[in-house]
Scaffold this motif. Structure first.
Motif, PDB file in Angstrom:
ATOM      1  N   PRO A 104     -45.295  96.670 -18.401  1.00 34.71           N
ATOM      2  CA  PRO A 104     -45.453  95.859 -19.609  1.00 34.71           C
ATOM      3  C   PRO A 104     -46.740  96.132 -20.384  1.00 34.71           C
ATOM      4  O   PRO A 104     -47.808  96.332 -19.810  1.00 34.71           O
ATOM      5  CB  PRO A 104     -45.443  94.426 -19.070  1.00 34.71           C
ATOM      6  N   ASP A 105     -46.593  96.111 -21.704  1.00 36.29           N
ATOM      7  CA  ASP A 105     -47.738  96.095 -22.617  1.00 36.29           C
ATOM      8  C   ASP A 105     -48.177  94.664 -22.891  1.00 36.29           C
ATOM      9  O   ASP A 105     -49.306  94.426 -23.316  1.00 36.29           O
ATOM     10  CB  ASP A 105     -47.364  96.767 -23.942  1.00 36.29           C
ATOM     11  N   VAL A 106     -47.263  93.727 -22.676  1.00 40.21           N
ATOM     12  CA  VAL A 106     -47.527  92.302 -22.877  1.00 40.21           C
ATOM     13  C   VAL A 106     -46.925  91.551 -21.698  1.00 40.21           C
ATOM     14  O   VAL A 106     -45.837  91.889 -21.218  1.00 40.21           O
ATOM     15  CB  VAL A 106     -46.916  91.795 -24.202  1.00 40.21           C
ATOM     16  N   ILE A 107     -47.636  90.520 -21.234  1.00 41.64           N
ATOM     17  CA  ILE A 107     -47.161  89.686 -20.129  1.00 41.64           C
ATOM     18  C   ILE A 107     -47.150  88.228 -20.586  1.00 41.64           C
ATOM     19  O   ILE A 107     -48.169  87.712 -21.057  1.00 41.64           O
ATOM     20  CB  ILE A 107     -48.064  89.826 -18.889  1.00 41.64           C
ATOM     21  N   PHE A 108     -45.998  87.569 -20.446  1.00 34.73           N
ATOM     22  CA  PHE A 108     -45.889  86.127 -20.663  1.00 34.73           C
ATOM     23  C   PHE A 108     -45.922  85.446 -19.290  1.00 34.73           C
ATOM     24  O   PHE A 108     -45.172  85.837 -18.390  1.00 34.73           O
ATOM     25  CB  PHE A 108     -44.561  85.745 -21.329  1.00 34.73           C
ATOM     26  N   LEU A 109     -46.747  84.420 -19.147  1.00 34.53           N
ATOM     27  CA  LEU A 109     -46.804  83.669 -17.893  1.00 34.53           C
ATOM     28  C   LEU A 109     -46.575  82.189 -18.163  1.00 34.53           C
ATOM     29  O   LEU A 109     -47.021  81.654 -19.182  1.00 34.53           O
ATOM     30  CB  LEU A 109     -48.158  83.851 -17.211  1.00 34.53           C
ATOM     31  N   GLN A 110     -45.903  81.535 -17.218  1.00 35.17           N
ATOM     32  CA  GLN A 110     -45.724  80.087 -17.261  1.00 35.17           C
ATOM     33  C   GLN A 110     -46.127  79.504 -15.906  1.00 35.17           C
ATOM     34  O   GLN A 110     -46.097  80.200 -14.891  1.00 35.17           O
ATOM     35  CB  GLN A 110     -44.270  79.714 -17.573  1.00 35.17           C
ATOM     36  N   GLU A 111     -46.483  78.222 -15.914  1.00 35.27           N
ATOM     37  CA  GLU A 111     -46.991  77.534 -14.716  1.00 35.27           C
ATOM     38  C   GLU A 111     -48.117  78.337 -14.073  1.00 35.27           C
ATOM     39  O   GLU A 111     -48.215  78.461 -12.852  1.00 35.27           O
ATOM     40  CB  GLU A 111     -45.857  77.232 -13.727  1.00 35.27           C
ATOM     41  N   PHE A 112     -48.970  78.862 -14.929  1.00 31.67           N
ATOM     42  CA  PHE A 112     -50.190  79.557 -14.542  1.00 31.67           C
ATOM     43  C   PHE A 112     -51.308  78.513 -14.533  1.00 31.67           C
ATOM     44  O   PHE A 112     -51.062  77.328 -14.744  1.00 31.67           O
ATOM     45  CB  PHE A 112     -50.449  80.667 -15.564  1.00 31.67           C
ATOM     46  N   CYS A 113     -52.549  78.917 -14.272  1.00 27.00           N
ATOM     47  CA  CYS A 113     -53.685  77.993 -14.291  1.00 27.00           C
ATOM     48  C   CYS A 113     -54.793  78.569 -15.165  1.00 27.00           C
ATOM     49  O   CYS A 113     -55.135  79.753 -15.035  1.00 27.00           O
ATOM     50  CB  CYS A 113     -54.230  77.753 -12.886  1.00 27.00           C
ATOM     51  N   THR A 114     -55.367  77.728 -16.023  1.00 25.06           N
ATOM     52  CA  THR A 114     -56.396  78.219 -16.942  1.00 25.06           C
ATOM     53  C   THR A 114     -57.592  78.812 -16.197  1.00 25.06           C
ATOM     54  O   THR A 114     -58.242  79.730 -16.694  1.00 25.06           O
ATOM     55  CB  THR A 114     -56.887  77.091 -17.865  1.00 25.06           C
ATOM     56  N   GLY A 115     -57.878  78.306 -15.008  1.00 24.65           N
ATOM     57  CA  GLY A 115     -59.024  78.800 -14.260  1.00 24.65           C
ATOM     58  C   GLY A 115     -58.881  80.229 -13.775  1.00 24.65           C
ATOM     59  O   GLY A 115     -59.871  80.852 -13.359  1.00 24.65           O
ATOM     60  N   ALA A 116     -57.674  80.782 -13.821  1.00 23.03           N
ATOM     61  CA  ALA A 116     -57.447  82.154 -13.355  1.00 23.03           C
ATOM     62  C   ALA A 116     -57.371  83.155 -14.501  1.00 23.03           C
ATOM     63  O   ALA A 116     -57.186  84.352 -14.258  1.00 23.03           O
ATOM     64  CB  ALA A 116     -56.160  82.219 -12.536  1.00 23.03           C
ATOM     65  N   THR A 117     -57.540  82.699 -15.730  1.00 23.76           N
ATOM     66  CA  THR A 117     -57.360  83.573 -16.892  1.00 23.76           C
ATOM     67  C   THR A 117     -58.322  84.754 -16.873  1.00 23.76           C
ATOM     68  O   THR A 117     -57.919  85.913 -17.020  1.00 23.76           O
ATOM     69  CB  THR A 117     -57.538  82.771 -18.193  1.00 23.76           C
ATOM     70  N   GLY A 118     -59.608  84.479 -16.694  1.00 29.91           N
ATOM     71  CA  GLY A 118     -60.602  85.548 -16.704  1.00 29.91           C
ATOM     72  C   GLY A 118     -60.422  86.521 -15.556  1.00 29.91           C
ATOM     73  O   GLY A 118     -60.615  87.736 -15.719  1.00 29.91           O
ATOM     74  N   THR A 119     -60.057  86.007 -14.385  1.00 26.44           N
ATOM     75  CA  THR A 119     -59.844  86.873 -13.221  1.00 26.44           C
ATOM     76  C   THR A 119     -58.677  87.822 -13.454  1.00 26.44           C
ATOM     77  O   THR A 119     -58.743  89.009 -13.109  1.00 26.44           O
ATOM     78  CB  THR A 119     -59.585  86.021 -11.967  1.00 26.44           C
ATOM     79  N   LEU A 120     -57.606  87.316 -14.053  1.00 27.00           N
ATOM     80  CA  LEU A 120     -56.452  88.163 -14.353  1.00 27.00           C
ATOM     81  C   LEU A 120     -56.834  89.262 -15.339  1.00 27.00           C
ATOM     82  O   LEU A 120     -56.478  90.438 -15.142  1.00 27.00           O
ATOM     83  CB  LEU A 120     -55.316  87.318 -14.925  1.00 27.00           C
ATOM     84  N   GLU A 121     -57.545  88.912 -16.381  1.00 28.53           N
ATOM     85  CA  GLU A 121     -57.941  89.900 -17.386  1.00 28.53           C
ATOM     86  C   GLU A 121     -58.795  91.002 -16.761  1.00 28.53           C
ATOM     87  O   GLU A 121     -58.565  92.198 -16.994  1.00 28.53           O
ATOM     88  CB  GLU A 121     -58.707  89.206 -18.510  1.00 28.53           C
ATOM     89  N   LEU A 122     -59.764  90.618 -15.945  1.00 28.49           N
ATOM     90  CA  LEU A 122     -60.646  91.596 -15.308  1.00 28.49           C
ATOM     91  C   LEU A 122     -59.876  92.482 -14.336  1.00 28.49           C
ATOM     92  O   LEU A 122     -60.078  93.705 -14.295  1.00 28.49           O
ATOM     93  CB  LEU A 122     -61.777  90.866 -14.584  1.00 28.49           C
ATOM     94  N   TRP A 123     -58.974  91.885 -13.546  1.00 32.67           N
ATOM     95  CA  TRP A 123     -58.199  92.663 -12.576  1.00 32.67           C
ATOM     96  C   TRP A 123     -57.346  93.702 -13.296  1.00 32.67           C
ATOM     97  O   TRP A 123     -57.299  94.867 -12.886  1.00 32.67           O
ATOM     98  CB  TRP A 123     -57.311  91.735 -11.753  1.00 32.67           C
TER      99      TRP A 123
END
Length: 294
Positions: A72-91
């Motif tokens: 994917p060039d774009v990922i849609f997520l649901q029932e995620f947690c805002t506290g994990a946003t930065g970690t996902l981006e960095l990973w």
């Protein structure tokens, strides 16, 4: 000796050939791919992702983004947690070598307070339960637009990413569940209004729209789920082609407990591939992938 009319005809044919050559050499449409996944990490203790740490979420979401046939060039997520946003981006940036940007929105309850994800297994807070849209590579701008929602439960919204380099408008959402505590009235009134508003927001002049997520309704021709829910999503099929649509029949393979609840819609005639990863057991939903030619 060639006569003047014949010579003129040959010249015209030569000119026509030269004019036609560039169009024949035009590069084919580039593929563009999107993944959607309800990761079920926030509050549902029946899911294996429940109380997962930010790193665990990022690693597993990233793994399913990178290891499947559709990348994917774009990922849609649901029932995620805002506290994990930065970690996902960095990973994602470290593992793919591409820049990523992630837009997220945390749900709020009827009292206006954040609808909190339960803490991780070490008791650390994880922010609010959220929807998110992650975009690889190209610069993107994010916009969050509210959707109609029952005043007695959580709010709903859609996140849209505008990607100018690809002229794409990608919108991900998570609609009301239809459970007794959510869109509980006969006729699925809130999901009907949510989908209508979602389609209005997703359409953007000069851009190709890809829209989807966990819509919590069954496909119109599926024969299961509430009739009202099936009617609610029918306008999306009129406007777009769904990833796993079976010919003229408005249906597709299951994504949760034998039923299709997760969707990806794209401009008609552009869908090149659809993939559902059913081996996933971390969530009660299966990731869905679409590849389109734009």
């Amino acid at each position: 000796m060639v006569g003047l009319p014949a010579m003129v005809g040959q010249v015209l044919l030569l000119v026509a050939g030269l004019l036609a050559a560039p169009s024949a050499q035009q590069s084919p449409a580039k593929p563009f791919s999107v993944m959607t996944w309800n990761v079920c990490t926030g509050t549902n203790s029946d899911c294996r992702f429940y109380r997962a740490s930010a790193l665990e979420l990022a690693e597993n979401i990233g793994r399913y983004a990178l290891s499947e046939p559709v990348k994917p060039d774009v990922i849609f997520l649901q029932e995620f947690c805002t506290g994990a946003t930065g970690t996902l981006e960095l990973w994602l940036e470290r593992r793919t070598g591409r820049s990523w940007s992630v837009g997220s929105w945390g749900l709020t309850g009827a009292d206006g307070k954040p609808y909190a994800c339960h803490p991780d297994r070490l008791g650390r807070p994880r922010g609010a339960q959220s929807i998110a849209v992650a975009v690889a590579g190209d610069a993107a701008t994010f916009e969050i637009r509210p959707l109609p929602a029952p005043p007695w439960y959580v709010g709903r919204a859609v996140i849209c990413a505008t990607i100018p380099a690809r002229k794409v408008h990608a919108c991900g959402t998570h609609l009301s569940s239809g459970a007794a505590y959510d869109d509980r009235q006969p006729g699925a009134p809130y999901r009907t209004r949510q989908i209508a508003r979602l389609l209005e927001i997703a359409a953007k002049p000069g851009h190709r729209t890809i829209v989807g997520g966990d819509l919590n309704v069954a496909p119109p021709d599926s024969g299961y789920g509430s009739a009202a829910g099936r009617r609610a999503v029918a306008p999306a099929y009129r406007a777009y082609q769904e990833c796993d649509q079976r010919g003229a029949r408005r249906t597709g393979g299951w994504t949760r407990a034998g039923r299709k609840l997760d969707y990806l819609f794209a401009p008609k005639g552009t869908v090149r591939r659809c993939h559902v990863q059913r081996r996933v057991t971390l969530s009660d939903h299966k990731p869905v992938y679409i590849e389109v030619a734009l």
